[in-house]
Design a protein around this motif. Structure first.
Motif, PDB file in Angstrom:
ATOM      1  N   GLY A 110      11.122  13.677  -9.965  1.00  0.00           N
ATOM      2  CA  GLY A 110      12.178  12.688 -10.198  1.00  0.00           C
ATOM      3  C   GLY A 110      11.711  11.293  -9.796  1.00  0.00           C
ATOM      4  O   GLY A 110      11.969  10.306 -10.508  1.00  0.00           O
ATOM      5  N   PRO A 165       7.725  21.047 -12.641  1.00  0.00           N
ATOM      6  CA  PRO A 165       8.013  20.026 -13.660  1.00  0.00           C
ATOM      7  C   PRO A 165       6.765  19.282 -14.144  1.00  0.00           C
ATOM      8  O   PRO A 165       6.667  18.952 -15.328  1.00  0.00           O
ATOM      9  CB  PRO A 165       8.982  19.080 -12.945  1.00  0.00           C
ATOM     10  CG  PRO A 165       9.631  19.923 -11.907  1.00  0.00           C
ATOM     11  CD  PRO A 165       8.589  20.902 -11.461  1.00  0.00           C
ATOM     12  N   CYS A 210      17.880  13.427 -14.497  1.00  0.00           N
ATOM     13  CA  CYS A 210      16.424  13.639 -14.508  1.00  0.00           C
ATOM     14  C   CYS A 210      16.072  14.716 -15.541  1.00  0.00           C
ATOM     15  O   CYS A 210      16.677  15.783 -15.566  1.00  0.00           O
ATOM     16  CB  CYS A 210      15.962  14.064 -13.122  1.00  0.00           C
ATOM     17  SG  CYS A 210      14.232  14.583 -13.105  1.00  0.00           S
ATOM     18  N   LEU A 245      15.987  13.222  -4.803  1.00  0.00           N
ATOM     19  CA  LEU A 245      15.117  13.543  -5.938  1.00  0.00           C
ATOM     20  C   LEU A 245      13.829  14.170  -5.434  1.00  0.00           C
ATOM     21  O   LEU A 245      13.388  13.883  -4.317  1.00  0.00           O
ATOM     22  CB  LEU A 245      14.767  12.264  -6.715  1.00  0.00           C
ATOM     23  CG  LEU A 245      15.929  11.554  -7.414  1.00  0.00           C
ATOM     24  CD1 LEU A 245      15.479  10.191  -7.927  1.00  0.00           C
ATOM     25  CD2 LEU A 245      16.482  12.388  -8.556  1.00  0.00           C
ATOM     26  N   CYS A 246      13.224  14.991  -6.267  1.00  0.00           N
ATOM     27  CA  CYS A 246      11.936  15.586  -5.873  1.00  0.00           C
ATOM     28  C   CYS A 246      10.794  14.667  -6.321  1.00  0.00           C
ATOM     29  O   CYS A 246      11.023  13.600  -6.881  1.00  0.00           O
ATOM     30  CB  CYS A 246      11.803  16.977  -6.468  1.00  0.00           C
ATOM     31  SG  CYS A 246      11.466  16.991  -8.234  1.00  0.00           S
ATOM     32  N   LEU A 258      15.070  20.726  -5.435  1.00  0.00           N
ATOM     33  CA  LEU A 258      16.385  20.318  -4.955  1.00  0.00           C
ATOM     34  C   LEU A 258      17.244  21.495  -4.511  1.00  0.00           C
ATOM     35  O   LEU A 258      18.279  21.326  -3.873  1.00  0.00           O
ATOM     36  CB  LEU A 258      17.093  19.466  -6.010  1.00  0.00           C
ATOM     37  CG  LEU A 258      16.978  17.955  -5.748  1.00  0.00           C
ATOM     38  CD1 LEU A 258      17.708  17.569  -4.461  1.00  0.00           C
ATOM     39  CD2 LEU A 258      15.541  17.488  -5.652  1.00  0.00           C
ATOM     40  N   CYS A 271      19.773  16.737 -11.722  1.00  0.00           N
ATOM     41  CA  CYS A 271      19.865  15.680 -10.700  1.00  0.00           C
ATOM     42  C   CYS A 271      20.196  14.328 -11.335  1.00  0.00           C
ATOM     43  O   CYS A 271      19.509  13.879 -12.262  1.00  0.00           O
ATOM     44  CB  CYS A 271      18.545  15.563  -9.949  1.00  0.00           C
ATOM     45  SG  CYS A 271      18.142  17.056  -9.043  1.00  0.00           S
ATOM     46  N   GLY A 321      13.379  16.429 -15.550  1.00  0.00           N
ATOM     47  CA  GLY A 321      12.307  17.276 -15.009  1.00  0.00           C
ATOM     48  C   GLY A 321      12.610  18.768 -14.986  1.00  0.00           C
ATOM     49  O   GLY A 321      11.698  19.589 -15.057  1.00  0.00           O
ATOM     50  N   CYS A 322      13.881  19.137 -14.837  1.00  0.00           N
ATOM     51  CA  CYS A 322      14.237  20.554 -14.931  1.00  0.00           C
ATOM     52  C   CYS A 322      15.739  20.632 -15.184  1.00  0.00           C
ATOM     53  O   CYS A 322      16.403  19.612 -15.342  1.00  0.00           O
ATOM     54  CB  CYS A 322      13.811  21.347 -13.686  1.00  0.00           C
ATOM     55  SG  CYS A 322      14.793  21.081 -12.210  1.00  0.00           S
TER      56      CYS A 322
HETATM   57  S1  SF4 Z   1      14.747  19.097  -9.021  1.00  0.00           S
HETATM   58 FE1  SF4 Z   1      13.316  17.395  -9.395  1.00  0.00          FE
HETATM   59  S2  SF4 Z   1      12.619  17.709 -11.503  1.00  0.00           S
HETATM   60 FE2  SF4 Z   1      14.486  18.947 -11.273  1.00  0.00          FE
HETATM   61  S3  SF4 Z   1      16.140  17.595 -11.994  1.00  0.00           S
HETATM   62 FE3  SF4 Z   1      15.966  17.342  -9.744  1.00  0.00          FE
HETATM   63  S4  SF4 Z   1      14.615  15.558  -9.459  1.00  0.00           S
HETATM   64 FE4  SF4 Z   1      14.355  16.279 -11.570  1.00  0.00          FE
END
Ligand code: SF4
Length: 470
Positions: A46, A397, A10, A42-43, A153, A17, A12-13
């Motif tokens: 994600g 994110p 992912c 996943l958040c 996460l 993940c 997103g950050c």
């Molecule tokens: S915490 Fe959320 S935004 Fe960050 S990598 Fe995992 S799924 Fe992606």
């Protein structure tokens, strides 16, 4: 597995993940339970990846063109602008592309963060975090983040630690439900940190450097572990690979564009409109963006290539774990070669990436050994909040990637709601520096005079003084 399913990470950050992206008529996300960072979970971001990966087309001065033509035109303008060109990449692409980018960007490299303002001997401590498994076994955890909003996460790891008896202290503007103890940031002197504590903070382009230094000093004085979470998929890789490069801060870049010494900006997989005010961007003669998904900045040239899930390459997550992206695409690297006037060889770059983190093969299940060198005394002088209303951005994110988020409200406490005579379901008016917005609000256990938001309003750091009314 069919050809159109990608095992990927992912963007997103920097949590790292793992997930699958399935490419049918539409994009779909599938869970990857074997992923060591997130065990398949996943958040919200994600889960929103199909919305994030909006296709993008190569453009030169408003006209659609091919990737190759866009890269050639970018090369011409970068060469013509020599001496007034800056290169920005916040770390949202592969380590191999970042290495190639650095070779082009020798004269003016900006990773978006302000390493210039921090002593060199803390570089490694900020760049590479601790393994998440160290959080699970900690006796005391101190949070300088809101994990639910910013790095969701990590909540799973915090709960595992709590179930094993860990005490959690949150130093935040709002009471966090999982904390045993909630301390406001301006009462940090009440905080008791020992060598058994693990401190979790974050580091990003809008970090308050005095706050970062004060977290480092706190950890050093107590002998505690400290880890800085980061917002871009390969932030850790970007910092490790740039450790010997001369990096400029975002503030310096903004200043140089405003002064006119930088006239061309080349951004690699980074949307400048998230980082740089629009009135500054409008002063550029050329804004060139190389990207795999739609960006909101208005660029003179867009070099559009495959999205990250189709790329070949390596990401390094916050623990320092090297992770392979599951694609085979190298269009981004080829475009960088056109700009450099030299062909970049993926395998050579990949070898250099492995060497820089001391591994012989990318194995997401093994964290390479990183030094965590001791650092010297640090003086920090974080500024207390004034007794006036402030809006504080809780960067998440969605905010970093300018993606619409359903959670578009501000949080404030009951005292503020009563003082302003706000009605349930009503609107809060917020004014700052001549701009005004109206927002939905939510009552939460937030500090007096503080409004928290997951959506930015202006781009001058985390804290913005505001006037509020109903
Ligand atoms: S915490 Fe959320 S935004 Fe960050 S990598 Fe995992 S799924 Fe992606």
């Amino acid at each position: 597995m069919s050809d159109n399913v990608y095992s990927t990470i992912c963007p997103g950050c920097n949590f790292g993940c793992g997930l699958y992206i399935r490419e049918n008529d539409i994009l779909e996300v599938d869970f990857r339970k074997s992923s060591p960072a997130n065990a398949g979970k996943l958040c919200r971001f994600g889960m929103s990846l199909p919305r994030f990966y909006k296709p993008v087309k190569s453009i030169v001065d408003g006209k659609e063109t091919t990737l190759d033509e866009a890269a050639k035109e970018a090369a011409k303008r970068i060469l013509a602008g020599k001496g007034s060109v800056a290169f920005l990449s916040s770390g949202n692409t592969t380590s191999e592309e970042l290495l190639a980018f650095q070779k082009i960007a020798e004269s003016y490299l900006c990773t978006g963060v302000n390493f210039e303002a921090i002593p060199k001997d803390v570089y490694q401590t900020i760049s590479v975090g601790i393994p998440y498994s160290d959080i699970e076994v900690a006796k005391h955890i101190v949070l300088f983040i809101d994990p639910y909003e910013q790095y969701p996460l990590i909540v799973r790891r915090l709960l595992l630690a709590k179930n094993k008896g860990a005490k959690i202290t949150a130093v935040w503007w709002k009471d966090l439900p999982l904390a045993n103890e909630n301390i406001r940031p301006d009462q940090v002197l009440k905080l008791q940190v020992t060598k058994d504590s693990v401190i979790i903070a974050d580091f990003h382009p809008f970090s308050d450097i005095e706050q970062v230094k004060s977290v480092l000093a706190l950890a050093k004085n107590a002998g505690a572990k400290v880890t800085f979470l980061k917002p871009f998929a390969n932030s850790t890789g970007a910092y490790i690979l740039s450790k010997d490069a001369k990096q400029k801060s975002l503030a310096q870049l903004i200043d140089d564009i405003n002064k006119g010494t930088i006239k061309t900006l080349f951004a690699l997989e980074s949307d400048p409109s998230v980082l740089i005010p629009s009135d500054t961007l409008s002063k550029l003669t050329n804004l060139i963006i190389q990207t795999g998904q739609e960006v909101s900045a208005k660029a003179n040239i867009i070099i559009a290539h495959e999205p990250m899930y189709k790329k070949k390459g390596t990401l390094i997550n916050n623990e320092g774990r090297a992770q392979a992206l599951g694609g085979a695409g190298t269009n981004g690297l080829e475009a960088l070669g056109t700009i450099a006037g030299a062909k970049f060889d993926f395998n050579e770059l990949h070898e250099s990436v492995k060497k820089s983190i001391g591994i012989t093969a990318v194995d997401e299940f093994t964290i390479p050994k990183y030094d965590r060198p001791a650092y010297g005394e640090i003086q920090a002088a974080p500024k207390p909040l004034e007794a006036k209303p402030v809006l504080i951005y809780v960067y998440n994110p969605f905010m970093w990637f300018n993606l619409a988020d359903d959670n578009d409200f501000v949080e404030l406490n009951l005292n503020t709601v009563r003082a302003l005579k706000l009605f349930k379901g009503g609107i809060l008016k917020i004014k700052s520096n001549g701009s005004a917005i109206e927002k939905k609000f939510k009552v939460a256990p937030v500090q007096d005079n503080v409004l928290l938001t997951g959506k930015s309003f202006g781009k001058k750091g985390i804290i913005t003084p505001v006037e509020i009314s109903r």
